[in-house]
Scaffold this active site. Structure first.
Site, PDB file in Angstrom:
ATOM      1  N   GLU A 159       0.852  -1.307  -0.055  1.00  0.00           N
ATOM      2  CA  GLU A 159      -0.003   0.205  -0.036  1.00  0.00           C
ATOM      3  C   GLU A 159       0.914   1.281   0.045  1.00  0.00           C
ATOM      4  O   GLU A 159       1.867   1.196   0.194  1.00  0.00           O
ATOM      5  CB  GLU A 159      -0.999   0.200   1.225  1.00  0.00           C
TER       6      GLU A 159
ATOM      7  N   GLY B 177       4.972  -1.316   3.022  1.00  0.00           N
ATOM      8  CA  GLY B 177       5.638  -2.189   1.910  1.00  0.00           C
ATOM      9  C   GLY B 177       5.847  -3.539   2.654  1.00  0.00           C
ATOM     10  O   GLY B 177       5.292  -4.277   2.808  1.00  0.00           O
ATOM     11  N   SER B 178       7.365  -3.482   2.994  1.00  0.00           N
ATOM     12  CA  SER B 178       7.972  -4.779   3.783  1.00  0.00           C
ATOM     13  C   SER B 178       7.273  -4.788   4.950  1.00  0.00           C
ATOM     14  O   SER B 178       7.195  -5.806   5.737  1.00  0.00           O
ATOM     15  CB  SER B 178       9.468  -4.518   4.218  1.00  0.00           C
TER      16      SER B 178
ATOM     17  N   PHE C 159       1.962   0.139  -6.554  1.00  0.00           N
ATOM     18  CA  PHE C 159       3.140  -0.580  -7.356  1.00  0.00           C
ATOM     19  C   PHE C 159       2.588  -1.905  -7.455  1.00  0.00           C
ATOM     20  O   PHE C 159       3.310  -3.031  -7.430  1.00  0.00           O
ATOM     21  CB  PHE C 159       4.359  -0.864  -6.191  1.00  0.00           C
TER      22      PHE C 159
ATOM     23  N   GLU D 209      10.605  -6.836  -3.536  1.00  0.00           N
ATOM     24  CA  GLU D 209      10.648  -8.137  -2.719  1.00  0.00           C
ATOM     25  C   GLU D 209      11.488  -7.838  -1.552  1.00  0.00           C
ATOM     26  O   GLU D 209      12.047  -8.923  -1.200  1.00  0.00           O
ATOM     27  CB  GLU D 209      11.174  -9.393  -3.985  1.00  0.00           C
TER      28      GLU D 209
END
Lengths: 383, 264
Positions: free
Chosen positions: A125, A129-130, A154, A363
């Site tokens: 969002e 992220g992470s 993204f 990632e």
């Protein structure tokens, strides 16, 4: 299941041929036009790659992680964006096959294997992220449906996808907060809209968008695994394979950059001889190739561990970290070797140079990667 | 209809070939092997004929080391029905190979044999012709077609060789043009480069190929005379290509071609 060696070789060499004959001649042109590669995506489906890691009983190839990593590497030697077309799709398939109910698998996996369904992942969002547990998208149960509201950022393949894995909070009060996250498999439909395409440095041709959900209805039967509060674990279970995928991409892009550099170095002359005969260039070539080989072996080692059913978060993290840093370095060195020509778009090196940074960020950034590796190592070596 | 297609294991045409210093062969370390590209075109043509007729069986045959299994599997993955490998570790000349194929054609009762016009390793261009002679069958060599490889017919997978009413119509490449032949089937046809663009195996096809029959026969079990009539004395690498020369103008080029090279 592990893929037999002869099948693995045949599959990898078939993908290599496809890349050499059909991808390499058009990749830079499509990339510069930032054009979605419809024809190539169709070919990926025809080759059966949309079912690469989907079980054979659902019409897939059931490739093991090692073979899949090799396939990704070959695709990325041609054009990294193509592996992006497949990756979110296969991550969704992985979640379904690992955590989905039998009914959910039967409903979606065959269509995903044939490419009729194209999957995207809606996890990140704008502000999370992470740090997955901070997501704000909510899912509220109403009758036979969940009503989803929120925004995602993204999202690769957002526009071409027909099926989305969506992480949303079904419980906002629970502590720790990650226990309130659930995973939904939603089909494209009213209430889910795809926002603007983000302009990116590289990774072009494939769309990365915002996704908005406004009273978007998902049937109860589409709650992954049929149980609330499992979303965080669903995400985590896919991370190892996700990191191996990024590592394999990095090895592919780095190999392509090296290949271009070592060819050019034998053609270009300065001071009366090919630059490959100057030590300055030889030292670079040796370092580039050595690091790529190390990155490749780290990637295969992590994949092999995964295939043997062992936990490989440290190994996958190391492979992702080392390969992506190597890729960035090799792409830069390739540009130095090609000099002025490397900086023009006459050669694909500028594309590798723009694609490489994705792997140090995507990632899980390499910074967080190091933290994860260290944390696990400290646990393994506790005194 | 049963179509036999020959498959030879050859070094990758993209690999750079190095001759052993003593000239007895080539250096095979790290060498990749593939299906002879002309044979691949033959497989593709057989598959197209099968798809068009609906009833044909495509059988691949190879003679060579056990490792030629890989190339047969590639052909099976493209869509051939089954394969036969005659295992032979010794060197064989074209006539020996033609005799082995002759035996296989008789045993299999094939109606059509498709071969690459030559193998890219020794470029002998003999096996197909010898096989036709041994069988006493009509032959058409260098099969090609009038449609271009970019045409719609090619893209839709239309075969270039037409078979109907017990006859094959073959367009063949000859010096300066194309020649069309009609020959009664059974027949031997060797194929040239512009007949088709071979498909590659789909990945599910590769999986399926593992389950298809690949029969191995020992060369001695065939009762065929394979004693070599040909002896390779030595191999030499081609001479190193001389650097070209840049000329300043068209006039200079014409002068050089006329006065020095004496080609115009």
């Amino acid at each position: 299941m592990t893929t037999p060696q002869d099948v693995r070789e045949e599959i990898v060499s078939t993908v290599r041929r496809f890349v050499e004959r059909e991808v390499m001649p058009v990749a830079s042109e499509l990339e510069h036009r930032n054009e979605y590669p419809h024809a190539l995506v169709k070919r990926l489906k025809e080759l059966g790659l949309f079912g690469a890691t989907i079980p054979q009983e659902y019409g897939g190839l059931d490739l093991d992680v090692t073979t899949y990593a090799m396939v990704v590497e070959e695709l990325c030697k041609g054009w990294m964006s193509l592996s992006g077309v497949l990756n979110t799709h296969l991550m969704l398939a992985f979640m379904l096959k690992t955590h989905g109910s039998d009914e959910q698998k039967r409903r979606y996996l065959p269509g995903m294997a044939s490419g009729e369904h194209h999957g995207a992942l809606c996890l990140t969002e704008p502000h999370a992220g992470s740090d997955v547990q901070r997501i704000r998208t909510t899912a509220v149960r109403r009758g036979d449906d969940y009503i989803l509201n929120g925004s995602k950022m993204f999202i690769t393949n957002a526009r071409s996808a027909t099926l989305y894995a969506i992480a949303a909070k079904t419980d906002n009060k629970i502590d720790p907060p990650y226990k309130g996250i659930s995973m939904f498999v939603g089909e494209k439909g009213p209430g889910l809209s795809v926002g603007r395409d983000l302009e990116k440095l590289g990774y072009k041709g494939i769309e990365t968008c915002e996704v908005h959900m406004e009273d978007y209805r998902v049937p109860l039967t589409n709650l992954l695994g049929g149980k609330e509060g499992q979303g965080f674990f669903h995400v985590m279970s896919g991370l190892e394979v996700g990191r191996i995928n990024i590592a394999a991409r990095a090895v592919g892009v780095a190999s392509a950059a090296f290949h271009q550099a070592i060819r050019y170095a034998q053609q270009r002359e300065t001071f009366g001889k090919p630059i490959a005969e100057h030590q300055a260039i030889q030292l670079k070539l040796a370092d580039m190739a050595t690091k790529i080989e190390a990155a490749r072996l780290l990637t295969y080692a992590a994949a092999d561990k995964k295939d043997r059913g062992e936990r490989c978060d440290v190994e996958a993290g190391m492979a992702k970290l080392f390969s992506s840093e190597t890729c960035l370095e090799v792409a830069t060195e390739a540009m130095r070797i090609l000099g002025g020509y490397g900086y023009t778009n006459e050669f694909p090196v500028e594309r590798y140079y723009r694609d490489a940074p994705l792997m140090i960020i995507g990632e899980g950034t390499n910074e967080i990667q190091r933290l994860v590796i260290a944390k696990q190592l400290l646990q393994r070596h506790k005194i | 209809m049963k179509i036999l297609v020959t498959v030879k294991r050859v070094p990758d045409p993209n690999a750079s070939i190095k001759v052993k210093p003593d000239g007895t062969g080539i250096i095979t370390d790290n060498l990749k092997y593939v299906v002879n590209p002309f044979d691949e075109i033959a497989i593709e043509e057989a598959l197209r004929l099968k798809e068009k007729s609906g009833g044909a069986e495509v059988v691949l045959v190879s003679v060579g080391s056990k490792t030629a299994q890989e190339q047969l599997r590639t052909g099976l993955a493209m869509g051939a029905d089954r394969a036969i490998l005659v295992v032979a570790e010794q060197e064989l000349d074209s006539l020996a190979v033609a005799r082995i194929f002759h035996k296989l054609v008789q045993d299999e009762k094939a109606d059509l044999v498709l071969l690459g016009k030559q193998a890219i390793d020794d470029d002998a261009n003999q096996t197909g012709q010898m096989l036709a002679a041994l069988l006493g069958w009509p032959q058409a060599t260098f099969a090609s077609k009038t449609d271009s490889l970019e045409s719609e017919a090619e893209k839709s997978g239309t075969p270039g060789i037409q078979i109907s009413g017990g006859a094959a119509k073959v367009v063949r490449e000859v010096d300066g043009g194309l020649e069309t032949l009609e020959l009664p089937v059974p027949a031997v046809i060797t194929v040239d480069l512009r007949l088709n663009v071979p498909r590659y195996a789909s990945l599910p096809g590769i999986m399926k190929a593992r389950k298809k029959e690949l029969k191995e026969l020992a060369i001695d079990s065939l009762g065929v005379d394979v004693k070599p009539k040909l002896k390779i004395l030595r191999l030499d690498p081609p001479p190193k290509r001389q650097a070209g020369r840049k000329v300043g103008s068209v006039q200079e080029l014409v002068q050089a071609l006329h006065n020095e090279a004496k080609v115009i």
